[in-house]
Design an enzyme around this catalytic site. Sequence first.
Site, PDB file in Angstrom:
ATOM      1  N   GLY A  92     138.995 -20.337 -13.438  1.00 34.81           N
ATOM      2  CA  GLY A  92     139.611 -19.315 -14.153  1.00 34.81           C
ATOM      3  C   GLY A  92     139.472 -19.634 -15.696  1.00 34.81           C
ATOM      4  N   ASP A 121     133.176 -11.543 -10.588  1.00 34.32           N
ATOM      5  CA  ASP A 121     131.869 -10.917 -10.152  1.00 34.32           C
ATOM      6  C   ASP A 121     130.925 -10.938 -11.289  1.00 34.32           C
ATOM      7  OD1 ASP A 121     133.082 -10.231  -7.702  1.00 34.32           O
ATOM      8  OD2 ASP A 121     133.822  -8.333  -8.516  1.00 34.32           O
ATOM      9  N   SER A 171     133.737  -9.913 -20.095  1.00 35.76           N
ATOM     10  CA  SER A 171     134.089  -8.667 -19.031  1.00 35.76           C
ATOM     11  C   SER A 171     135.627  -8.502 -18.904  1.00 35.76           C
ATOM     12  CB  SER A 171     133.306  -9.075 -17.748  1.00 35.76           C
ATOM     13  OG  SER A 171     134.400  -9.887 -16.948  1.00 35.76           O
TER      14      SER A 171
HETATM   15  O1  RIB Z   1     136.480  -8.637  -7.845  1.00 34.23           O
HETATM   16  C1  RIB Z   1     136.891  -7.122  -7.984  1.00 34.23           C
HETATM   17  C2  RIB Z   1     136.684  -5.991  -7.191  1.00 34.23           C
HETATM   18  O2  RIB Z   1     137.537  -6.467  -5.928  1.00 34.23           O
HETATM   19  C3  RIB Z   1     137.195  -4.790  -7.615  1.00 34.23           C
HETATM   20  O3  RIB Z   1     136.350  -4.021  -8.341  1.00 34.23           O
HETATM   21  C4  RIB Z   1     137.716  -4.095  -6.115  1.00 34.23           C
HETATM   22  O4  RIB Z   1     137.049  -3.117  -5.909  1.00 34.23           O
HETATM   23  C5  RIB Z   1     137.697  -5.068  -5.315  1.00 34.23           C
HETATM   24  O5  RIB Z   1     136.625  -5.057  -4.370  1.00 34.23           O
END
Ligand code: RIB
Length: 299
Positions: A214, A244, A274
Amino acid sequence: MSSGVVTVIGSINMDLVTEAAQFPNKGETILGKSFSTIPGGKGANQAVASSKLGANVNLIGCVGNDAFAKTLNQHFETQGINTNYIEEAPGEPTGVASITIAENDNHIIVVPGANHAVTPQLVEKYEHVIAASETILLQFEIPIESVEKAVELANKHGVRVILNPAPVQPISISVMASVDYITPNEHELAVLLDDEEKKTFYEQNREKFVITHGSKGVEYFENGQSHLVPGFSVKVVDTTGAGDSFNGALAVALTRGDSLAEGCLFGNAVGALSVSKLGAQSGMPSKEEVEMFIQTKSV
Ligand code: RIB
Protein backbone atom coordinates in the site's frame (compact mmCIF):
# COMPACT_ATOMS: atom_id res chain seq x y z
CA MET A 1 14.98 3.50 -27.18
CA SER A 2 11.53 2.10 -27.99
CA SER A 3 9.41 1.17 -25.01
CA GLY A 4 8.58 -2.23 -26.53
CA VAL A 5 5.45 -4.30 -26.72
CA VAL A 6 3.43 -5.13 -23.62
CA THR A 7 0.51 -7.53 -24.09
CA VAL A 8 -2.15 -7.65 -21.41
CA ILE A 9 -4.42 -10.69 -21.34
CA GLY A 10 -7.18 -9.90 -18.90
CA SER A 11 -10.49 -8.46 -17.85
CA ILE A 12 -12.42 -5.54 -19.24
CA ASN A 13 -15.17 -4.00 -17.09
CA MET A 14 -17.28 -0.91 -16.87
CA ASP A 15 -16.98 0.43 -13.32
CA LEU A 16 -20.21 1.78 -11.83
CA VAL A 17 -18.82 4.07 -9.16
CA THR A 18 -20.88 5.54 -6.31
CA GLU A 19 -19.36 7.96 -3.80
CA ALA A 20 -20.99 8.11 -0.38
CA ALA A 21 -20.20 9.55 3.04
CA GLN A 22 -20.21 6.07 4.57
CA PHE A 23 -20.87 2.45 3.60
CA PRO A 24 -24.49 1.35 4.21
CA ASN A 25 -25.13 -1.30 6.86
CA LYS A 26 -26.76 -4.60 5.83
CA GLY A 27 -30.38 -3.91 4.79
CA GLU A 28 -29.93 -0.10 5.00
CA THR A 29 -30.60 2.45 2.23
CA ILE A 30 -28.56 5.66 2.24
CA LEU A 31 -28.16 8.60 -0.15
CA GLY A 32 -24.93 8.77 -2.14
CA LYS A 33 -22.93 11.86 -3.25
CA SER A 34 -22.14 11.05 -6.90
CA PHE A 35 -22.35 8.34 -9.55
CA SER A 36 -20.03 7.81 -12.57
CA THR A 37 -19.41 5.10 -15.16
CA ILE A 38 -15.64 4.74 -15.60
CA PRO A 39 -13.72 2.19 -17.71
CA GLY A 40 -12.16 -0.48 -15.50
CA GLY A 41 -11.26 -4.14 -15.12
CA LYS A 42 -7.81 -5.14 -13.91
CA GLY A 43 -6.62 -6.15 -17.37
CA ALA A 44 -7.87 -3.00 -19.06
CA ASN A 45 -6.55 -0.80 -16.24
CA GLN A 46 -3.06 -2.26 -16.59
CA ALA A 47 -3.24 -1.89 -20.36
CA VAL A 48 -4.22 1.79 -20.10
CA ALA A 49 -1.50 2.46 -17.51
CA SER A 50 1.15 0.87 -19.77
CA SER A 51 -0.06 2.69 -22.88
CA LYS A 52 -0.11 6.10 -21.16
CA LEU A 53 3.47 5.44 -20.05
CA GLY A 54 4.65 4.92 -23.61
CA ALA A 55 4.49 1.17 -24.33
CA ASN A 56 2.93 -0.34 -27.44
CA VAL A 57 0.05 -2.19 -25.86
CA ASN A 58 -2.11 -5.09 -27.05
CA LEU A 59 -5.16 -5.98 -24.99
CA ILE A 60 -6.50 -9.52 -25.40
CA GLY A 61 -9.95 -9.83 -23.81
CA CYS A 62 -13.70 -10.04 -24.33
CA VAL A 63 -16.66 -7.68 -24.10
CA GLY A 64 -20.38 -8.19 -24.73
CA ASN A 65 -22.59 -6.87 -27.50
CA ASP A 66 -23.88 -3.85 -25.58
CA ALA A 67 -23.51 -0.13 -25.05
CA PHE A 68 -20.69 -0.54 -22.49
CA ALA A 69 -18.65 -2.48 -25.05
CA LYS A 70 -18.92 0.32 -27.62
CA THR A 71 -17.92 2.98 -25.10
CA LEU A 72 -15.00 0.88 -23.86
CA ASN A 73 -13.65 0.05 -27.33
CA GLN A 74 -13.74 3.74 -28.30
CA HIS A 75 -12.04 4.65 -25.05
CA PHE A 76 -9.22 2.11 -25.55
CA GLU A 77 -8.58 3.54 -29.00
CA THR A 78 -8.22 7.05 -27.59
CA GLN A 79 -5.74 5.59 -25.08
CA GLY A 80 -3.59 4.23 -27.94
CA ILE A 81 -4.29 0.54 -27.18
CA ASN A 82 -4.41 -2.02 -29.99
CA THR A 83 -8.03 -3.25 -29.81
CA ASN A 84 -7.74 -5.83 -32.63
CA TYR A 85 -7.68 -8.69 -30.13
CA ILE A 86 -10.72 -7.67 -28.11
CA GLU A 87 -13.50 -10.08 -29.08
CA GLU A 88 -17.25 -9.99 -28.63
CA ALA A 89 -18.54 -12.87 -26.47
CA PRO A 90 -21.89 -14.05 -27.86
CA GLY A 91 -24.72 -13.87 -25.35
CA GLU A 92 -22.61 -12.41 -22.53
CA PRO A 93 -22.84 -8.89 -21.13
CA THR A 94 -19.70 -6.77 -20.77
CA GLY A 95 -18.16 -7.22 -17.31
CA VAL A 96 -19.19 -4.68 -14.69
CA ALA A 97 -17.85 -3.73 -11.30
CA SER A 98 -20.14 -2.11 -8.78
CA ILE A 99 -17.89 0.11 -6.68
CA THR A 100 -18.72 2.15 -3.59
CA ILE A 101 -16.17 4.71 -2.41
CA ALA A 102 -16.59 5.83 1.22
CA GLU A 103 -14.58 6.30 4.42
CA ASN A 104 -11.31 6.52 2.39
CA ASP A 105 -11.81 2.99 1.10
CA ASN A 106 -13.85 1.00 -1.40
CA HIS A 107 -16.14 -2.01 -1.74
CA ILE A 108 -16.15 -3.75 -5.14
CA ILE A 109 -18.40 -6.46 -6.59
CA VAL A 110 -17.35 -7.70 -10.03
CA VAL A 111 -19.75 -9.51 -12.36
CA PRO A 112 -17.33 -10.92 -14.98
CA GLY A 113 -19.84 -11.61 -17.82
CA ALA A 114 -17.85 -11.64 -21.08
CA ASN A 115 -14.54 -12.01 -19.21
CA HIS A 116 -15.46 -15.69 -18.76
CA ALA A 117 -15.10 -16.04 -22.54
CA VAL A 118 -11.35 -15.41 -22.39
CA THR A 119 -10.74 -19.15 -22.72
CA PRO A 120 -7.45 -21.02 -23.23
CA GLN A 121 -8.54 -21.47 -26.89
CA LEU A 122 -8.85 -17.71 -27.30
CA VAL A 123 -5.40 -17.21 -25.74
CA GLU A 124 -3.97 -19.87 -28.07
CA LYS A 125 -5.46 -18.08 -31.09
CA TYR A 126 -3.24 -15.11 -30.23
CA GLU A 127 -0.01 -17.05 -29.72
CA HIS A 128 1.60 -14.91 -32.44
CA VAL A 129 0.76 -11.76 -30.46
CA ILE A 130 2.29 -13.22 -27.31
CA ALA A 131 5.37 -14.35 -29.26
CA ALA A 132 5.89 -10.82 -30.62
CA SER A 133 5.74 -9.20 -27.15
CA GLU A 134 8.50 -8.29 -24.72
CA THR A 135 6.26 -8.60 -21.67
CA ILE A 136 2.97 -10.31 -20.86
CA LEU A 137 0.90 -8.94 -18.01
CA LEU A 138 -1.67 -11.22 -16.35
CA GLN A 139 -4.21 -11.04 -13.53
CA PHE A 140 -6.92 -13.37 -12.16
CA GLU A 141 -10.15 -11.85 -13.48
CA ILE A 142 -10.21 -14.32 -16.39
CA PRO A 143 -10.37 -18.14 -16.05
CA ILE A 144 -7.25 -19.54 -14.34
CA GLU A 145 -6.73 -22.09 -17.17
CA SER A 146 -6.39 -19.16 -19.56
CA VAL A 147 -3.76 -17.57 -17.33
CA GLU A 148 -1.92 -20.90 -17.31
CA LYS A 149 -2.13 -21.14 -21.12
CA ALA A 150 -0.75 -17.62 -21.48
CA VAL A 151 2.16 -18.47 -19.15
CA GLU A 152 2.87 -21.65 -21.14
CA LEU A 153 2.92 -19.78 -24.48
CA ALA A 154 5.02 -16.94 -23.11
CA ASN A 155 7.56 -19.46 -21.79
CA LYS A 156 7.61 -21.21 -25.17
CA HIS A 157 8.57 -17.93 -26.85
CA GLY A 158 10.90 -16.62 -24.14
CA VAL A 159 8.61 -13.70 -23.27
CA ARG A 160 8.78 -12.04 -19.82
CA VAL A 161 5.69 -12.69 -17.63
CA ILE A 162 4.45 -10.49 -14.80
CA LEU A 163 1.61 -12.09 -12.85
CA ASN A 164 -0.52 -9.86 -10.65
CA PRO A 165 -2.45 -12.40 -8.54
CA ALA A 166 -5.64 -10.37 -8.05
CA PRO A 167 -8.33 -11.13 -7.09
CA VAL A 168 -6.25 -13.78 -5.40
CA GLN A 169 -6.73 -17.53 -5.61
CA PRO A 170 -4.24 -20.31 -4.89
CA ILE A 171 -2.08 -21.40 -7.84
CA SER A 172 0.33 -24.27 -8.37
CA ILE A 173 4.05 -24.03 -7.72
CA SER A 174 4.62 -24.83 -11.37
CA VAL A 175 2.78 -21.63 -12.43
CA MET A 176 4.73 -19.56 -9.90
CA ALA A 177 7.96 -21.13 -11.14
CA SER A 178 7.11 -20.30 -14.76
CA VAL A 179 6.65 -16.54 -14.36
CA ASP A 180 9.34 -13.91 -14.00
CA TYR A 181 7.61 -11.78 -11.37
CA ILE A 182 4.58 -12.22 -9.11
CA THR A 183 3.22 -9.01 -7.59
CA PRO A 184 0.92 -9.77 -4.63
CA ASN A 185 0.01 -7.49 -1.76
CA GLU A 186 0.51 -8.92 1.75
CA HIS A 187 -2.96 -10.49 1.91
CA GLU A 188 -2.60 -12.05 -1.57
CA LEU A 189 0.83 -13.42 -0.66
CA ALA A 190 -0.63 -15.18 2.38
CA VAL A 191 -3.29 -16.84 0.18
CA LEU A 192 -0.70 -17.91 -2.41
CA LEU A 193 1.47 -19.55 0.25
CA ASP A 194 -1.26 -21.87 1.51
CA ASP A 195 0.94 -24.89 2.26
CA GLU A 196 4.44 -25.73 3.45
CA GLU A 197 5.69 -26.64 -0.02
CA LYS A 198 4.67 -23.24 -1.40
CA LYS A 199 6.25 -21.48 1.59
CA THR A 200 9.50 -23.31 0.85
CA PHE A 201 9.22 -22.35 -2.82
CA TYR A 202 8.76 -18.72 -1.76
CA GLU A 203 11.82 -18.82 0.51
CA GLN A 204 13.91 -20.30 -2.30
CA ASN A 205 12.60 -17.93 -5.01
CA ARG A 206 12.09 -14.64 -3.25
CA GLU A 207 13.55 -12.65 -6.14
CA LYS A 208 10.40 -13.51 -8.13
CA PHE A 209 8.14 -11.79 -5.58
CA VAL A 210 7.53 -8.04 -5.72
CA ILE A 211 5.28 -7.37 -2.75
CA THR A 212 3.15 -4.23 -2.56
CA HIS A 213 2.52 -2.73 0.89
CA GLY A 214 0.00 0.00 0.00
CA SER A 215 1.20 3.52 0.82
CA LYS A 216 4.26 2.10 2.65
CA GLY A 217 5.84 1.08 -0.66
CA VAL A 218 7.05 -2.00 -2.46
CA GLU A 219 9.41 -4.76 -1.39
CA TYR A 220 11.68 -6.64 -3.77
CA PHE A 221 14.55 -9.08 -3.24
CA GLU A 222 17.93 -9.00 -4.85
CA ASN A 223 21.24 -10.70 -4.00
CA GLY A 224 19.63 -12.39 -1.01
CA GLN A 225 18.46 -9.08 0.48
CA SER A 226 15.02 -7.54 0.90
CA HIS A 227 14.70 -3.90 -0.25
CA LEU A 228 11.80 -1.57 0.48
CA VAL A 229 11.14 1.19 -2.07
CA PRO A 230 9.06 3.66 -0.04
CA GLY A 231 5.78 4.98 -1.44
CA PHE A 232 5.14 8.67 -2.19
CA SER A 233 2.83 10.54 0.11
CA VAL A 234 -0.17 12.11 -1.68
CA LYS A 235 -3.73 13.17 -0.87
CA VAL A 236 -5.82 10.07 -1.59
CA VAL A 237 -9.14 10.44 -3.44
CA ASP A 238 -9.72 6.86 -4.66
CA THR A 239 -7.44 3.83 -4.33
CA THR A 240 -9.29 1.80 -7.01
CA GLY A 241 -6.75 0.66 -9.59
CA ALA A 242 -3.65 1.63 -7.57
CA GLY A 243 -2.26 -1.89 -7.90
CA ASP A 244 -3.10 -1.93 -11.61
CA SER A 245 -1.22 1.34 -12.12
CA PHE A 246 1.79 -0.12 -10.33
CA ASN A 247 1.75 -3.29 -12.44
CA GLY A 248 1.32 -1.42 -15.73
CA ALA A 249 4.24 0.83 -14.80
CA LEU A 250 6.44 -2.06 -13.70
CA ALA A 251 5.80 -3.79 -17.04
CA VAL A 252 6.78 -0.64 -18.96
CA ALA A 253 9.91 -0.09 -16.87
CA LEU A 254 11.19 -3.67 -17.17
CA THR A 255 10.34 -3.78 -20.88
CA ARG A 256 12.46 -0.71 -21.54
CA GLY A 257 15.37 -2.21 -19.58
CA ASP A 258 15.08 -0.49 -16.19
CA SER A 259 16.32 -2.36 -13.11
CA LEU A 260 13.81 -3.81 -10.66
CA ALA A 261 14.60 -1.00 -8.20
CA GLU A 262 13.93 1.62 -10.89
CA GLY A 263 10.76 -0.22 -11.91
CA CYS A 264 9.46 -0.23 -8.33
CA LEU A 265 10.17 3.50 -7.91
CA PHE A 266 8.46 4.29 -11.22
CA GLY A 267 5.53 2.03 -10.26
CA ASN A 268 5.18 3.72 -6.86
CA ALA A 269 5.04 7.14 -8.52
CA VAL A 270 2.39 5.99 -11.02
CA GLY A 271 0.38 4.37 -8.21
CA ALA A 272 0.56 7.56 -6.12
CA LEU A 273 -0.59 9.77 -9.00
CA SER A 274 -3.43 7.39 -9.85
CA VAL A 275 -4.96 7.48 -6.36
CA SER A 276 -5.20 11.26 -6.39
CA LYS A 277 -8.16 11.15 -8.83
CA LEU A 278 -11.54 9.36 -8.85
CA GLY A 279 -11.71 6.18 -10.96
CA ALA A 280 -9.18 3.51 -11.85
CA GLN A 281 -8.27 4.76 -15.31
CA SER A 282 -9.10 8.47 -15.04
CA GLY A 283 -6.17 9.05 -12.71
CA MET A 284 -3.52 7.22 -14.69
CA PRO A 285 -0.68 9.60 -15.54
CA SER A 286 1.42 10.06 -18.68
CA LYS A 287 5.16 9.33 -18.71
CA GLU A 288 5.90 13.08 -18.61
CA GLU A 289 3.64 13.63 -15.57
CA VAL A 290 5.41 10.80 -13.75
CA GLU A 291 8.89 12.13 -14.54
CA MET A 292 7.87 15.60 -13.35
CA PHE A 293 6.32 14.13 -10.17
CA ILE A 294 9.46 12.11 -9.33
CA GLN A 295 11.64 15.19 -9.89
CA THR A 296 9.45 17.39 -7.69
CA LYS A 297 9.41 14.79 -4.94
CA SER A 298 13.19 14.32 -5.01
CA VAL A 299 14.19 18.01 -4.59
O1 RIB B 1 -8.36 -3.17 -9.69
C1 RIB B 1 -9.47 -2.35 -9.82
C2 RIB B 1 -10.48 -2.98 -10.73
O2 RIB B 1 -11.01 -4.12 -10.10
C3 RIB B 1 -11.67 -2.12 -11.04
O3 RIB B 1 -11.46 -1.29 -12.15
C4 RIB B 1 -12.80 -3.11 -11.21
O4 RIB B 1 -13.27 -3.22 -12.54
C5 RIB B 1 -12.25 -4.43 -10.69
O5 RIB B 1 -11.98 -5.29 -11.72
